[in-house]
Design a protein around this motif. Structure first.
Motif, short mmCIF file in Angstrom:
data_model
loop_
_atom_site.label_atom_id
_atom_site.label_comp_id
_atom_site.label_asym_id
_atom_site.label_seq_id
_atom_site.Cartn_x
_atom_site.Cartn_y
_atom_site.Cartn_z
N MET A 62 0.84 -1.19 0.00
CA MET A 62 0.00 0.00 0.00
C MET A 62 0.87 1.24 0.00
O MET A 62 1.86 1.32 0.73
CB MET A 62 -0.92 0.01 1.23
N GLU A 63 0.50 2.22 -0.80
CA GLU A 63 1.25 3.47 -0.84
C GLU A 63 0.74 4.45 0.20
O GLU A 63 -0.39 4.32 0.69
CB GLU A 63 1.15 4.08 -2.23
N LEU A 64 1.57 5.42 0.50
CA LEU A 64 1.19 6.43 1.49
C LEU A 64 -0.07 7.17 1.05
O LEU A 64 -0.96 7.45 1.86
CB LEU A 64 2.34 7.42 1.71
N THR A 65 -0.15 7.49 -0.23
CA THR A 65 -1.36 8.13 -0.77
C THR A 65 -1.71 7.49 -2.11
O THR A 65 -0.82 7.13 -2.89
CB THR A 65 -1.16 9.64 -0.98
N THR A 66 -3.00 7.35 -2.34
CA THR A 66 -3.51 6.88 -3.63
C THR A 66 -4.74 7.72 -3.96
O THR A 66 -5.19 8.54 -3.14
CB THR A 66 -3.90 5.39 -3.59
N THR A 67 -5.28 7.51 -5.13
CA THR A 67 -6.50 8.22 -5.53
C THR A 67 -7.56 7.21 -5.92
O THR A 67 -7.27 6.23 -6.60
CB THR A 67 -6.22 9.15 -6.72
N ARG A 68 -8.76 7.44 -5.47
CA ARG A 68 -9.89 6.57 -5.79
C ARG A 68 -11.08 7.44 -6.16
O ARG A 68 -11.56 8.23 -5.36
CB ARG A 68 -10.22 5.69 -4.59
N ASP A 69 -11.53 7.27 -7.39
CA ASP A 69 -12.68 8.05 -7.89
C ASP A 69 -12.48 9.55 -7.65
O ASP A 69 -13.41 10.27 -7.28
CB ASP A 69 -13.98 7.58 -7.23
N GLY A 70 -11.25 10.01 -7.86
CA GLY A 70 -10.97 11.43 -7.74
C GLY A 70 -10.70 11.92 -6.33
O GLY A 70 -10.42 13.10 -6.13
#
Length: 336
Positions: free
Chosen positions: A154-162
């Motif tokens: 898992m990354e520190l931050t990701t984007t999901r549906d904007g």
């Protein structure tokens, strides 16, 4: 070697953890009521109070899968009321699936949380994933033959549906989060499903404990995730350089593509197929890409045309070595 003692993160630790979120005006904290998310809520609240510029809200998803879940959500609401944090209970309504329950419950949870984060104008959704979760994720993907991209965990931050999803606690151990919540006298619950052997995560947790006795501890898997992430970053940089040379035209020179390392070939095929088929590259499957890459390589050497349908895209290689990607045509009998 004795186990490391629990260490509740200090105010300085919290400042460092939340520093990447310093420009946020509103943050939504996902709180299940367990020790991890309770610690996240408390840390975020203390951090926001010290700053005075960031507003936090919290939300709890009640999946309705256990009789106790409604009361647990109410307990989170009570804690938030004590802290002065706006809280919302989000319910997963409708019939529940019989198969892949945890996976579908996770999808429903993210959908509800992301929708609510957008509704309140949050800059990011914060989840309480920690280092132990990271180790389990890497082990899960390792057992399934994941590539470098998957092994970074898992990354520190990701984007999901904007919506940005941040995991500020990803470097902390669960025991330290428990210590933090206990030091604040905050109540929390332990979801009994975490000990249910029917679920893959529970079995992985037991396997991880056994592997730790043989020397493959969670810390080693966390290091693997970090190093895989560094390798993935380098490969992404090289892939971008190759794509720039190939150009953005509809057709690319397959010989030029196959003049690069096979890992780069896999990435470019995956990206082009995803773009043509309208899918997320991670959903296509590395095995399919590897099989396609091998078939295209053989056809290129033998100077023959070949085509394949992969990931919703139609991939075509001409005798002259031109490679094209187009949306897969509707299947016969499919409704328009």
């Amino acid at each position: 070697m004795s186990a490391r003692r629990s260490h509740a993160p200090s105010a300085a630790d919290t400042e460092a953890l939340f520093k990447p979120l310093g420009r946020a005006r509103t943050l939504l904290i996902a709180v299940s009521g367990g020790p991890d998310s309770t610690a996240l809520l408390l840390m975020a609240d203390e951090w926001a109070r010290r700053r005075g510029r960031t507003r936090i809200e919290a939300a709890t998803v009640d999946h309705g899968l256990r009789p106790e879940s409604a009361e647990e959500a109410k307990a989170v609401a009570a804690l938030c009321a004590r802290l002065g944090v706006t809280h919302r209970i989000l319910q997963w309504k409708g019939a529940k699936p019989v198969s892949r329950l945890q996976e579908r419950a996770r999808e429903a949870r993210y959908r509800l949380l992301v929708d609510h984060a957008k509704a309140i104008g949050a800059d990011a959704l914060l989840t309480a994933h920690h280092a132990d979760d990271q180790a389990e994720t890497v082990l899960f993907r390792l057992l399934r033959g994941s590539g470098v991209a998957g092994l970074r965990g898992m990354e520190l931050t990701t984007t999901r549906d904007g919506m940005t999803i941040a995991r500020p606690l990803i470097g902390l151990k669960k025991r330290d989060l428990i210590a933090f919540a206990q030091a604040r006298g905050a109540p929390f619950v332990d979801d009994p499903s975490n000990a249910d052997p029917r679920f893959a995560r529970t079995r992985l947790r037991a396997l991880l404990a056994q592997l730790g006795e043989e020397g493959l501890a969670a810390e080693a898997l966390d290091r693997l995730a970090r190093r895989a992430g560094e390798t993935e970053h380098a490969l992404a940089h090289l892939t971008a350089e190759v794509e720039a040379r190939l150009g953005a035209d509809e057709a690319i020179d397959a010989r030029a593509l196959y003049g690069t390392p096979i890992a780069i070939v896999h990435r470019i095929l995956s990206r082009r197929i995803a773009a043509a088929g309208g899918r997320d590259p991670s959903r296509i499957g590395l095995e399919k890409i590897e099989t396609l890459a091998a078939g295209l390589r053989d056809a290129l050497r033998e100077r023959r045309a070949v085509g394949a349908n992969v990931g919703g895209a139609l991939v075509r290689l001409t005798v002259k070595g031109r490679l094209t990607f187009a949306p897969e045509p509707p299947r016969k009998g499919a409704k328009r």
